[in-house]
Design an enzyme around this catalytic site. Sequence first.
Site, mmCIF file in Angstrom:
data_model
loop_
_atom_site.group_PDB
_atom_site.id
_atom_site.type_symbol
_atom_site.label_atom_id
_atom_site.label_comp_id
_atom_site.label_asym_id
_atom_site.label_seq_id
_atom_site.Cartn_x
_atom_site.Cartn_y
_atom_site.Cartn_z
ATOM 1 N N CYS A 122 18.615 -23.742 -31.741
ATOM 2 C CA CYS A 122 18.066 -23.128 -30.527
ATOM 3 C C CYS A 122 16.783 -23.830 -30.116
ATOM 4 O O CYS A 122 16.475 -23.960 -28.939
ATOM 5 C CB CYS A 122 17.751 -21.655 -30.759
ATOM 6 N N CYS A 159 16.859 -19.623 -35.638
ATOM 7 C CA CYS A 159 17.932 -20.575 -35.355
ATOM 8 C C CYS A 159 17.372 -21.945 -35.013
ATOM 9 O O CYS A 159 16.713 -22.120 -33.991
ATOM 10 C CB CYS A 159 18.790 -19.996 -34.241
#
Lengths: 161, 600
Positions: A87, A84
């Site tokens: 993130c 991700c």
Amino acid sequence: MAHRLLVRRFWTLSSKDLRCLPVSSSSSFSTSLQSSRVPVLSRSLALASLRRAASFNVQDHDDFDVRVIKSELPVLVDFHAQWCGPCKILGPRLEKAVAKQSGKVTMAKVDIDDHTDLAIEYGVSAVPTVIAIRGGDVIDRFVGIKDEDELESFVSKLIGK
Amino acid sequence: MPPIENDTGKNDLKSQIQLLIDSNQVMVFSKSYCPYCVKVKDLFKELKLEFNAMELDLIEDGTNYQDMLLEMTGQKSVPNVFINKTHVGGCDKTLQAHKDGSLQQLLCAETEAYDYDLIVIGGGSGGLACSKEAAALGKKAMVLDYVVPTPKGTTWGLGGTCVNVGCIPKKLMHQTAMLGTAIQDARKFGWEIDEKVKHNWDTMKDAVSNYIGSLNWGYRVALRDKNVNYVNAYAEFIEPHKVKATNKRGKETFYTAEKFIIATGERPRYLGIPGDKEYCITSDDLFSLPHCPGKTLVIGASYVALECGGFLAGLGLDVTVMVRSILLRGFDQEMANRAGEHMEEHGVKFLRKYVPIKVEELEAGSPGRLKVTAKSTESDEVIEGEYNTVLIAVGRDACTDKIGLDKTGVKVNPKTGKVPVSDEEQTNVPHIYAIGDILEGKWELTPVAIQAGRLLARRLYGGGKLKCDYINVPTTVFTPLEYGCCGLSEDRAIELYGQENLEVFHSLFWPLEFTVPNRDNNKCYAKIICNKLDNDRVIGFHYLGPNAGEVTQGFGTAMKCGATKEQLDNTIGIHPTCAEIFTTLEVTKSSGGDITTSGC
Ligand SMILES: Cc1cc2nc3c(=O)[nH]c(=O)nc-3n(C[C@H](O)[C@H](O)[C@H](O)COP(=O)(O)OP(=O)(O)OC[C@H]3O[C@@H](n4cnc5c(N)ncnc54)[C@H](O)[C@@H]3O)c2cc1C
């Protein structure tokens, strides 16, 4: 007493597996045991950084129970994944916001692929998802990215400022 | 049929009968002409109960069955009825049981005892689709999914072949290669790009893996949100209604269900020659290979072989494809050869009519060096070659041999491992269904598995009537020059209808995008096969050119609507496109007319 126990547990875990130490200088969220990206820091240096670190990687369900649910301090739980991109931006910002509160709040990092059950249990649908827990209860949450000011007020709210 | 004398025969028969009794909620041993049998069958129909009736007068060894039933139940006459493994008796006893409610009791007892309404084995395209649909229709559903690591140790997350080691990474890597071509073309369009353009395997691989990671998570969340119970464990039948699930730590758990759907998919076949599993990889390993494969030998001419060989060459790697006989078996051979020729013109080497006999390691490394020895299929000639990577893509085997099907009585084609099903995806055992790649004689495509799974769940639990239509399924092979098709290949159409009853319209074309870079003139090709006996209805559609998937999809709908040549002619094209060629096809193959293109 509970607190001392907790600290002991923390130390045993950390010294047992150096590769799981949080790396304060890096934005890498790799919690994978095979990961070789974390340089083998000199032991004392690693331990020193650990003492300062306000964040830790959750190891398993029991660990979550002890260090998050039963925590005396409020905890920010950062559900993240290695795949991700956002993130990787949010993580360091969160760490910074938590560090600013000098010990009034801690941060638990949960890799949703390593700890899928936890993520499923806490209703995580997309990452990053950040959950604020105080006294074992979820009191706030957000999904996605926030800027530093927004994070600061999120954290302040959590510690009741 | 003589009576069975020996004990083995008897025991076989006994276990066959027991299996029928165990695997059917309602089992009726019957005779087709017997009015009492008709009466009980009518009763079950009226009660809307699923039952299995075995007509002993219509099978070869019916009398043996009847003798064995006598031995097992003390009843010789038919009907001989069993409900939930309990012997009920003949017609009178069954009707009586219905009257006094004991029949209902027998039926309920067991259904309530199952852990789940439905257990789906395999969380791939088909399995996920049908379990979610079943749960949405209010059923208690479970999915068991487990990836057995490849011999190289590669493994992956939830979602099955397509997401992890099939369609998705394949198309993304194909796209990577297409971008390489686009960069070359771009110079001709005025983009000033450094002469040296490099590709970084790791960047691509990580980006692809990250995207797949997000898809895996999405599937996991969807199962939670739809209330499907997901267990990451390998499932194996141990009884007709019971599976054993073994997780990666070796822990065994048991689950029962009223119905089962098998959707275990396929895995790459190995060659069975020395060195294949030790040193070679398959598509299961390629997409997450930790290093650039380097000089690669692709063994096989399946679509997986040509697609992988195609994109590897497109990344600038030295690629050789070793072919035993023909390219793309089952596809239109003219199209297959044109797609192959295009690859060859763009640097892919083909070793035709060779089969590998051994693979040896010359040097370990990432990648290492391998020596491949192959022999000709036509002579005694033996050749050797050195490669960094050997990719085996000679086909895939259905995962049906290690899932305890023998415990259920589900029939599997012993040669192919494929499962024959009815047009409602039901196996020979009424409470067990199968979908997706493991089906015999059906398409091995993700959207087909999804459609079959969804419709099956709707029929089972939502009063649906619609069956999956396996006819005129459009598909695309993502070779460097893409090949899209729908309906029959020319070869198959001739077989079915005879050459004289077909009209084939075809044309080469030059996509406008290719003109400025001045490449691949008269390589792209369009062809339709029309049935003269049926209004020139289009029964085969074939397209070799850019964006084949996008082009073919809509024509698939047209064919579902029964499109004829005249309707295509009456359709106004979109200019300038490639797809418009299908609105202006004039030259028939039989006329031998010129099909090369000249301007717009
Ligand atoms: C390289 C490649 C490229 C492809 N490209 C395309 C494409 O472009 N377009 C397209 O439509 N199709 C493509 N396909 C085909 C597509 O992937 C399949 O048709 C589709 O995945 C079939 O779905 P399925 O549900 O039958 O099985 P799968 O998706 O294979 O899922 C089966 C699942 O069951 C699991 N399983 C097996 N046995 C057990 C067990 N005993 N217990 C628990 N779990 C088990 C497997 O690990 C797997 O996760 C491609 C395939 C490959 C290999």
